[in-house]
Design a protein around this motif. Structure first.
Motif, short mmCIF file in Angstrom:
data_model
loop_
_atom_site.label_atom_id
_atom_site.label_comp_id
_atom_site.label_asym_id
_atom_site.label_seq_id
_atom_site.Cartn_x
_atom_site.Cartn_y
_atom_site.Cartn_z
N THR A 62 0.82 -1.21 0.00
CA THR A 62 0.00 0.00 0.00
C THR A 62 0.86 1.26 0.00
O THR A 62 0.62 2.19 -0.80
N HIS A 63 1.86 1.31 0.88
CA HIS A 63 2.70 2.51 0.96
C HIS A 63 3.56 2.68 -0.29
O HIS A 63 3.84 3.80 -0.71
N HIS A 66 1.20 4.08 -2.88
CA HIS A 66 0.89 5.48 -2.57
C HIS A 66 2.05 6.40 -2.93
O HIS A 66 1.84 7.51 -3.46
N HIS A 67 3.27 5.94 -2.69
CA HIS A 67 4.44 6.73 -3.05
C HIS A 67 4.56 6.89 -4.57
O HIS A 67 4.90 7.98 -5.06
N ARG A 76 -5.13 8.61 -0.80
CA ARG A 76 -4.62 7.45 -0.09
C ARG A 76 -5.53 6.24 -0.23
O ARG A 76 -5.06 5.11 -0.32
N GLU A 80 -4.77 2.09 -0.97
CA GLU A 80 -5.19 1.06 -0.02
C GLU A 80 -6.08 0.03 -0.70
O GLU A 80 -5.95 -1.18 -0.44
N ASP A 334 -4.50 3.42 10.15
CA ASP A 334 -3.22 2.83 9.74
C ASP A 334 -3.07 1.36 10.10
O ASP A 334 -2.27 0.66 9.48
#
Length: 814
Positions: A62-63, A66-67, A76, A80, A334
């Motif tokens: 996910t991160h 997102h990046h 966001r 996800e 989170d």
């Protein structure tokens, strides 16, 4: 995989042949902890360790997504959702070995339960942050846009659904199902809109406020649509089931909004002013979420409805709502919500759509009709109310966003067996695609900073000396008020040049979703509930100024409750609407700064100052108050009779320096102020800009002619070769014990004068020279006033990159 008939809930007799696929072999894990070195365990041998591994994997995915998607303005929630889909059967779990190793046995059941648990708390926190009074505050325009943008899509979608009804699945043909899908496609949910609008930094913008108010209206009206859908679904089996559902719902509402809400007010009453809510109450409320979740599921009201309504019953904002949001929002978003996205990803199978495409085509048409009619109907109403096309398109795109609430509804339909996995997948993909397209288009069509970028020049230098001076003073701490009030006094309001002062108290938005802007001249009892004790004290302080200097000072007080990130929008918009020529901001320095040997600046104030400097429609002055530049008593009223001040104005050239000199000129008219102006010139004129030099010469000459016979005003010139000599000259002047340094920030300074100084400058908002005279390195206890002149600028037109080019292209049509 063979399954027993749906109507057969009895045990399988011993003599019946059981297919091999129905066996699930499990073993009870030993009680020893997971340890690869001691026992040689692998993760799939420990259920808990496997859950941790699965959660870690989805967080990493996910991160990473997102990046990668951040430059494309993707919210966001998109990363996800994609993280959950990637880990599911549409991607990684398509590999048999991966699925068998990562999600063996009943793993999906674990994520289903924890995911439901996460949705409960997500809806609860969303309910806490919602302000139902927004409905009362909503304008007719917001009501018409909200209602028309729901009614028309429902009618159009229902009409299309009836046209293709014969091609739908049996469950989808039912009237209750058609109604449920049509209503879901027409409603835009507040819990979905708020986080995306916050990410886009539109909370304090006009379009953001309108979208949130319209969404609240949609949620309240849509609630009745969901109730009608639930009642119709339960009434399909037994009429009395629908009657029981309605009766239980009435009892439910009375218990929550009658009993629980009164209990919340009692908790607030028991909490001392300025003190945090006791931990016992917080834990009890969070446990109450589980109770109301159980009760809503028990009575068939849908699992997430109870927690959301319970959240709505809690007063938003401090002390209770703010404490609840502060303590649990990060953990929910989170840690818990990734379980919900994993659960959704495990139920999303893109490949299942291929085999069922014949039955999916009519559903595709229904979904497309619902989303398009939502966009078109909202846009039509914005044009009806003569909103600019840019704002109308932006609002229509915002109202088209989809997210967590819609996915919760899709899962609920799956539970009702109203839809299957192929239909669920289509709904999820369509909603995700719509949000991923709409969000960057919102950023492209609407820039909240646009009104401040191109505007008329408003500053002190070009304000006639015998006219009313319009000032905006902003502050976040009560501690900064005395210094600002004293600065206003030495600015020398007179009968020929009176002050119209707009005071803006900035309060961080905590525990509520929608920002609040209060005009204290028009406040009512409803708005007073948003004021705390500190706001009231500051408001009285400024009213005291008006009472003491009624002949030369008028005060108009405001309070803005907004997120730190978007506070500057309220500052700039107020300055623009009130036609202010100067914004005064505090720059707070901790008393520990001198002990630590470096400036310790409050990050929230620094961020606010920097963004205001970037977007301000008028000039900006930042006051670094070191404590010396304050009234000798605790009386904050403007009176400096008998107090003598000695100010120094460092003129390094350029627009900012000229504006600083104009401010110093105003102060020089105060009989209690003596002023020394020091102009720095480069040796042999090296590095000078001819145009800037002519403007500087003209202003300095007129200033010197004006005060040539005034003993309280002195003018000097210093010739330097580089930044080192500039610093040395300032150090030499420091021995004269000034009370205030006045400097321009940076625009137009000859680079030779500050050569070699930029490398150690720590504060961009003060500029190189302002940062030096404010630092402990100079050893001065004098306060500092750093001034930036507003100049005509169009940053958007000059923006680089793909988005800038696209923006300019779109702007050419509007």
């Amino acid at each position: 995989m063979a399954t027993p008939p749906k109507d057969d809930y009895s045990l399988i007799p011993p003599f019946q042949t059981i297919p091999k696929e129905m066996y699930v072999c499990t073993r009870i894990h030993e009680k020893h902890p997971f340890g690869v070195f001691i026992y040689g365990n692998t993760p799939d041998e420990s259920t808990f360790a496997l859950v941790l591994l699965e959660l870690s994997l989805v967080l990493v995915i996910t991160h990473t997504i997102h990046h990668l998607l951040k430059p494309f303005k993707q919210p966001r929630v998109i990363s996800e959702i994609l993280g959950g889909i990637i880990i599911g059967p549409s991607c990684l779990c398509r590999v048999p070995n991966f699925a068998a190793w990562m999600f063996p046995g009943q793993s999906a059941f674990i994520f289903r339960n924890i995911g439901s648990f996460a949705f409960m708390y997500f809806m609860f926190v969303s309910g806490v942050k919602m302000d139902l009074l927004m409905i009362k505050k909503a304008t007719k325009k917001q009501w018409y846009i909200g209602m028309f943008g729901m009614v028309v899509p429902v009618l159009v979608t229902c009409a299309v659904a009836f046209l293709v009804r014969n091609s739908l699945e049996p469950e989808m043909k039912k009237l209750s199902s058609i109604w449920g899908v049509s209503a879901a496609l027409a409603i835009t949910s507040f819990p979905v809109l708020h986080p995306i609008i916050r990410e886009l930094n539109l909370l304090s913008s006009d379009i953001g406020r309108m979208a949130l108010a319209t969404a609240v209206i949609g949620d309240i009206v849509g609630m009745y649509g969901v109730i009608a859908f639930e009642a119709a679904k339960q009434g399909e089996f037994r009429l009395m089931a629908a009657v029981g559902y309605i009766l239980s719902l009435i009892v439910f509402f009375i218990a929550i909004f009658g009993g629980s809400r009164m209990l919340m007010f009692w908790i607030i009453k028991m909490t001392p002013e300025g003190k945090p809510v006791e931990q016992f109450y917080i834990v009890a409320i969070l446990a109450g979420v589980l109770v109301w979740g159980f009760m809503s599921d028990f009575f068939g009201i849908a699992l997430a409805n109870g927690p959301m309504w319970f959240g709505l019953a809690i007063p938003d904002g401090p002390p209770l709502g703010a404490t609840l949001v502060h303590k649990c929002e990060t953990f929910i978003s989170d840690i818990l919500m990734p379980f919900a996205y994993i659960n959704m990803g495990l139920m999303t199978d893109v490949f299942a759509m291929g085999a069922a495409w014949a039955t999916l085509r009519p559903l595709f048409l229904i979904i497309l009709t619902g989303y398009l009619s939502k966009f078109v109907s909202t846009l039509f109403m914005t044009r009806f109310f003569e909103m600019p096309i840019r704002e109308g398109v932006t609002l229509s795109l915002i109202m088209s966003l989809r997210g967590q609430v819609e996915f919760l509804l899709f899962i609920h339909w799956l539970d009702f067996q109203m839809i299957g996995i192929p239909q669920f997948t289509m709904f999820v993909l369509f909603s995700t695609l719509l949000t991923s397209i709409a969000t960057p288009m919102i950023s492209m069509f609407y820039n909240p900073n646009r009104p401040y970028m191109i505007n008329k020049r408003r500053n002190i230098q070009h304000t006639p000396p015998n006219t009313e001076l319009n000032l905006l003073v902003c502050f976040m701490e009560e501690d900064s008020v005395p210094g600002i009030l004293h600065l206003l006094e030495v600015f020398n309001p007179t009968l020929h040049s009176p002050f119209l002062i707009h005071s803006l108290h900035l309060v961080e938005l905590v525990g509520r979703a929608a920002p609040v802007f209060i005009d204290h001249a028009e406040e009512d009892n409803r708005d007073k509930s948003n004021m705390d004790e500190e706001t009231g004290t500051i408001h009285k302080s400024f009213q005291g100024i008006q009472e003491a200097r009624r002949d030369v000072v008028k005060i108009h007080s405001f309070t803005s409750v907004a997120p730190k990130r978007s506070m500057y929008q309220d500052v700039c918009e107020l300055a623009l609407n009130r036609k202010s020529c100067l914004i005064i901001l505090p720059y707070s320095v901790s008393p520990m700064a001198s002990m630590a040997g470096s400036d310790m600046v409050q990050n929230n104030v620094k961020s606010l100052n920097y963004t205001v400097l970037e977007h301000s429609p008028c000039s900006v002055a930042i006051l670094v108050d070191k404590g010396e530049f304050r009234p000798p008593t605790n009386n904050v009223r403007m009176s400096v009779a008998g107090i003598r001040y000695h100010f120094a104005m460092l003129f390094l050239g350029g627009a900012d320096a000229r504006e600083a000199l104009a401010c110093a000129d105003r102060m020089a008219g105060n009989p209690n102020v003596s002023l020394t102006v020091i102009r720095f010139l480069a040796f042999n004129g090296e590095g000078e800009n001819d145009m800037e030099k002519k403007l500087d010469d003209g202003l300095v000459t007129s200033f010197w002619v004006k005060y040539e016979g005034n003993e309280q005003v002195a003018y000097r010139e210093v010739v330097v070769r580089n930044g080192e000599e500039t610093v040395a000259a300032i150090r030499a002047m420091n021995s004269e014990s000034y009370d205030l340094w006045i400097v321009g920030r940076k625009l137009g300074i000859n680079p030779i004068l500050i050569e070699g100084l930029s490398s150690w400058s720590e504060s961009l908002e003060l500029g190189v020279i302002g940062d030096y005279v404010a630092s402990v390195d100079l050893g001065s206890s004098a306060s500092v006033l750093v001034v930036q002149q507003q100049v005509l600028r169009d940053k958007e037109a000059n923006s680089d990159g793909l988005q800038g080019r696209i923006t300019r292209y779109v702007n050419s049509f509007f």
